[in-house]
Design a protein around this motif. Structure first.
Motif, PDB file in Angstrom:
ATOM      1  N   THR A  53      21.255 -16.909  91.146  1.00 38.91           N
ATOM      2  CA  THR A  53      21.352 -16.990  89.677  1.00 38.91           C
ATOM      3  C   THR A  53      22.413 -16.031  89.142  1.00 38.91           C
ATOM      4  OG1 THR A  53      19.512 -15.450  89.469  1.00 38.91           O
ATOM      5  CG2 THR A  53      18.990 -17.785  89.312  1.00 38.91           C
ATOM      6  N   SER A  86      25.716 -17.755  89.661  1.00 36.03           N
ATOM      7  CA  SER A  86      25.852 -18.817  88.663  1.00 36.03           C
ATOM      8  C   SER A  86      26.215 -18.236  87.296  1.00 36.03           C
ATOM      9  CB  SER A  86      24.549 -19.612  88.570  1.00 36.03           C
ATOM     10  OG  SER A  86      24.652 -20.605  87.581  1.00 36.03           O
ATOM     11  N   ARG A  87      25.545 -17.162  86.900  1.00 39.02           N
ATOM     12  CA  ARG A  87      25.814 -16.516  85.606  1.00 39.02           C
ATOM     13  C   ARG A  87      27.239 -15.964  85.559  1.00 39.02           C
ATOM     14  NH1 ARG A  87      21.543 -13.622  85.430  1.00 39.02           N
ATOM     15  NH2 ARG A  87      22.441 -11.710  86.223  1.00 39.02           N
TER      16      ARG A  87
END
Length: 199
Positions: free
Chosen positions: A25, A28-29
């Motif tokens: 994550t 992705s961020r």
């Protein structure tokens, strides 16, 4: 069979996650944040891309000066494959009959010496070359006396003439396997026309 963009992105994120031990994550961020940053940087550059007439003339190759001295830019469209949208209206708008796929389409212009001078926003792949020229903002940048070089798909002569700009579609850009007799005569009537593209 080509993998979808989501699969490619997933594999890329996994490789970064695995190599640098960063949570998926977080990767992705970071990707989304940097993508937004790049968009802001490059969209701000658009205004500075378009060179003045004097700059185009200064760096114009000799063969263009002899044969196409009023050329301000050479234009073409490019299409980028996208996944099929779930919304039927978006499917219709992005469907490209030319690519037989859902795409986004943009117009790119270069100067006679090959420098990028204009990049349009992206439109749905169903848009015609004529319509993208009408909507993308390129017409507002052209000046009376300029000429635009394009292939035969650009049926934009009337749009340009309204602004005092001419359209130049050389026979060799008409995307044909063989020139007609008339086109051959037109090509040869222009001094060293074909040789201009040879070394």
């Amino acid at each position: 069979l080509m993998p979808s963009n989501n699969v490619i992105r997933l594999v890329s994120f996994f490789l970064v996650y695995h190599r640098f031990c960063v949570h998926f994550t977080t990767v992705s961020r970071l990707f989304n944040t940097n993508l937004d940053l790049l968009y802001r940087i490059f969209s701000g550059m658009q205004a500075g891309l378009w060179p003045s007439r004097a700059a185009v003339d200064k760096f114009m190759p000799d063969k263009f000066k002899r044969h196409f001295p009023s050329t301000r830019c050479i234009i073409d469209c490019t299409e980028i494959y996208i996944e099929q949208p779930s919304d039927p209206d978006l499917q219709r708008v992005t469907w490209s009959s030319y690519k037989n796929h859902n795409t986004l389409k943009g117009l790119i212009a270069i100067t006679p010496d090959g420098v990028l001078s204009f990049v349009s926003d992206l439109f749905g792949g169903s848009i015609s070359d004529r319509e993208i020229v009408r909507k993308c903002g390129l017409l507002d940048k052209l000046e009376a006396g300029d000429s635009v070089m394009a292939d035969k798909g650009f049926t934009i002569l009337d749009l340009l003439e309204e602004r005092g700009v001419s359209l130049n579609i050389p026979p060799f850009l008409e995307k044909k396997d063989q020139l007609t007799t008339d086109e051959t005569v037109r090509t040869r009537a222009s001094p060293n026309f074909e040789s201009m593209w040879k070394g």
